[in-house]
Write a protein that holds these residues in place. Structure first.
Motif, PDB file in Angstrom:
ATOM      1  N   SER A 159       0.876  -1.206   0.099  1.00 44.72           N
ATOM      2  CA  SER A 159      -0.004  -0.090  -0.119  1.00 44.72           C
ATOM      3  C   SER A 159       0.856   1.367   0.135  1.00 44.72           C
ATOM      4  CB  SER A 159      -0.773  -0.083   1.085  1.00 44.72           C
ATOM      5  OG  SER A 159      -0.092   0.164   2.669  1.00 44.72           O
ATOM      6  N   GLN A 191      -5.606   6.621   6.022  1.00 45.20           N
ATOM      7  CA  GLN A 191      -4.586   5.560   5.561  1.00 45.20           C
ATOM      8  C   GLN A 191      -5.020   5.031   4.112  1.00 45.20           C
ATOM      9  OE1 GLN A 191      -2.067   4.735   7.450  1.00 45.20           O
ATOM     10  NE2 GLN A 191      -2.743   5.965   8.824  1.00 45.20           N
ATOM     11  N   PRO A 192      -3.931   5.080   3.208  1.00 46.90           N
ATOM     12  CA  PRO A 192      -4.266   4.657   1.976  1.00 46.90           C
ATOM     13  C   PRO A 192      -4.811   3.291   1.706  1.00 46.90           C
ATOM     14  CG  PRO A 192      -2.363   5.940   2.020  1.00 46.90           C
ATOM     15  CD  PRO A 192      -2.912   5.538   3.353  1.00 46.90           C
ATOM     16  N   PRO A 193      -5.691   2.759   0.860  1.00 54.57           N
ATOM     17  CA  PRO A 193      -6.150   1.398   1.030  1.00 54.57           C
ATOM     18  C   PRO A 193      -4.849   0.123   0.412  1.00 54.57           C
ATOM     19  CG  PRO A 193      -6.785   2.510  -1.190  1.00 54.57           C
ATOM     20  CD  PRO A 193      -6.149   3.632  -0.357  1.00 54.57           C
ATOM     21  N   VAL A 194      -4.959  -0.943   1.029  1.00 57.14           N
ATOM     22  CA  VAL A 194      -4.096  -1.950   0.450  1.00 57.14           C
ATOM     23  C   VAL A 194      -4.322  -2.197  -1.007  1.00 57.14           C
ATOM     24  CG1 VAL A 194      -3.470  -4.224   0.888  1.00 57.14           C
ATOM     25  CG2 VAL A 194      -3.785  -2.906   2.913  1.00 57.14           C
ATOM     26  N   ASP A 203      -2.532  -7.776  -1.403  1.00 55.54           N
ATOM     27  CA  ASP A 203      -2.480  -8.238   0.107  1.00 55.54           C
ATOM     28  C   ASP A 203      -2.275  -9.945  -0.142  1.00 55.54           C
ATOM     29  OD1 ASP A 203      -2.448  -8.541   2.801  1.00 55.54           O
ATOM     30  OD2 ASP A 203      -4.703  -8.767   2.821  1.00 55.54           O
ATOM     31  N   ASN A 249     -11.610  -4.298  -7.636  1.00 54.06           N
ATOM     32  CA  ASN A 249     -11.204  -4.771  -6.349  1.00 54.06           C
ATOM     33  C   ASN A 249      -9.634  -5.580  -6.478  1.00 54.06           C
ATOM     34  OD1 ASN A 249     -11.380  -7.050  -7.953  1.00 54.06           O
ATOM     35  ND2 ASN A 249     -12.832  -8.314  -6.620  1.00 54.06           N
ATOM     36  N   HIS A 250      -9.129  -5.203  -7.709  1.00 49.93           N
ATOM     37  CA  HIS A 250      -7.503  -5.512  -7.871  1.00 49.93           C
ATOM     38  C   HIS A 250      -7.464  -6.848  -7.912  1.00 49.93           C
ATOM     39  CE1 HIS A 250      -6.687  -1.931  -5.047  1.00 49.93           C
ATOM     40  NE2 HIS A 250      -6.690  -1.430  -6.294  1.00 49.93           N
TER      41      HIS A 250
END
Length: 276
Positions: A12, A28-31, A34, A231-232
């Motif tokens: 992230s 806080q920036p998103p992950v 993961d 959603n990556h």
């Protein structure tokens, strides 16, 4: 041997100091990735998907321009986290999205310098015509011969993009990553660019990963496609396997028949942001 391997990667971006929510708490920036693992092929690979789906971050990690907070990225069997700058550049050239090079150095002199002082040492044959010197072929293909006496700072967006692609080829890295490298080019130039890059990759066995909005060019030229979802999640495979109407509609959130219009709007938005 896999060209590129992600092993349990977590990443992230760092928080931006002063970027707080309405309650004054640090945002806080998103992950983005993961526990992400994947083994990826060489060849000519196209990355497609909507803005914000992780394409740029994936390529930055792959080329060692950013490092994961956990896990490892292995490019040509080398851990990117253990590379110094020279070793990293030898493994991978990188064209960033919307690059700006503010220098009064002449374009022609810089192209010659990169070719002579890069890994090719000024001695490579043309891909299309082996009787030609590589630099002469590249200058002709990307239409930069007439830009020799112009400084990089004086080039238009489209001219700069073509020059940057020339730099990435003339340096002679073992792989090349390009993040939307030709949105400001004419349609004819885009087609010529993708066609030549595909032929270059095949002839030299240099893997090229390229993120681009032009789905028609991906369908026509890509060996492998990576389709990124909001959603990556990522689909990997051939054009026929990955770019189905159902998958495209899921990734982009619009009917497949509307995607060409959607991509054209995206390019217009980029153009407006850059004021050209």
């Amino acid at each position: 041997m896999n060209f590129l391997k992600f092993e349990n990667v977590h990443f992230s971006y760092p928080a931006v100091e002063g970027d707080v929510d309405e309650d004054g708490k640090q945002i806080q920036p998103p992950v983005i990735f993961d526990h992400f693992s994947a083994e990826l092929p060489a060849g000519f690979v196209s990355l497609v998907g909507p803005n914000g789906s992780g394409k740029s971050t994936f390529m930055l990690l792959a080329a060692g321009r950013v490092l994961p907070q956990a896990g490892g990225v292995f490019l040509l069997n080398q851990n990117t986290g253990a590379l110094n700058q020279d070793s990293r550049d030898e493994l991978a050239s990188y064209i960033y999205q919307n690059m700006e090079l503010d220098t009064d150095e002449k374009t022609g002199a810089l192209l010659d310098y990169v070719y002579q002082n890069g890994k090719l040492c000024g001695a490579a044959s043309g891909v299309l015509d082996s009787s030609k010197n590589f630099i002469d072929e590249v200058k002709a293909v990307f239409e930069v011969q007439d830009l020799s006496d112009k400084s990089l700072a004086a080039l238009s967006k489209g001219q700069l993009q073509r020059a940057l692609i020339c730099f990435s080829l003339l340096y002679g890295s073992k792989s090349i990553f390009m993040d939307e490298p030709f949105f400001a080019m004419e349609e004819r130039q885009k087609e010529n660019t993708v066609k030549y890059l595909k032929e270059y990759s095949k002839a030299t066995c240099v893997p090229i990963y390229i993120s681009m909005h032009e789905l028609d060019l991906t369908k026509k030229y890509a060996d492998t496609v990576m389709l990124f979802y909001p959603n990556h999640d990522i689909d990997l495979g051939t054009v026929e396997e990955v770019l189905t109407d159902e998958a495209l509609e899921k990734a982009y959130g619009v009917p497949a028949s509307m995607l060409k219009q959607s991509e054209e709007l995206s390019r217009e938005q980029i153009a407006r942001r850059l004021n050209f």
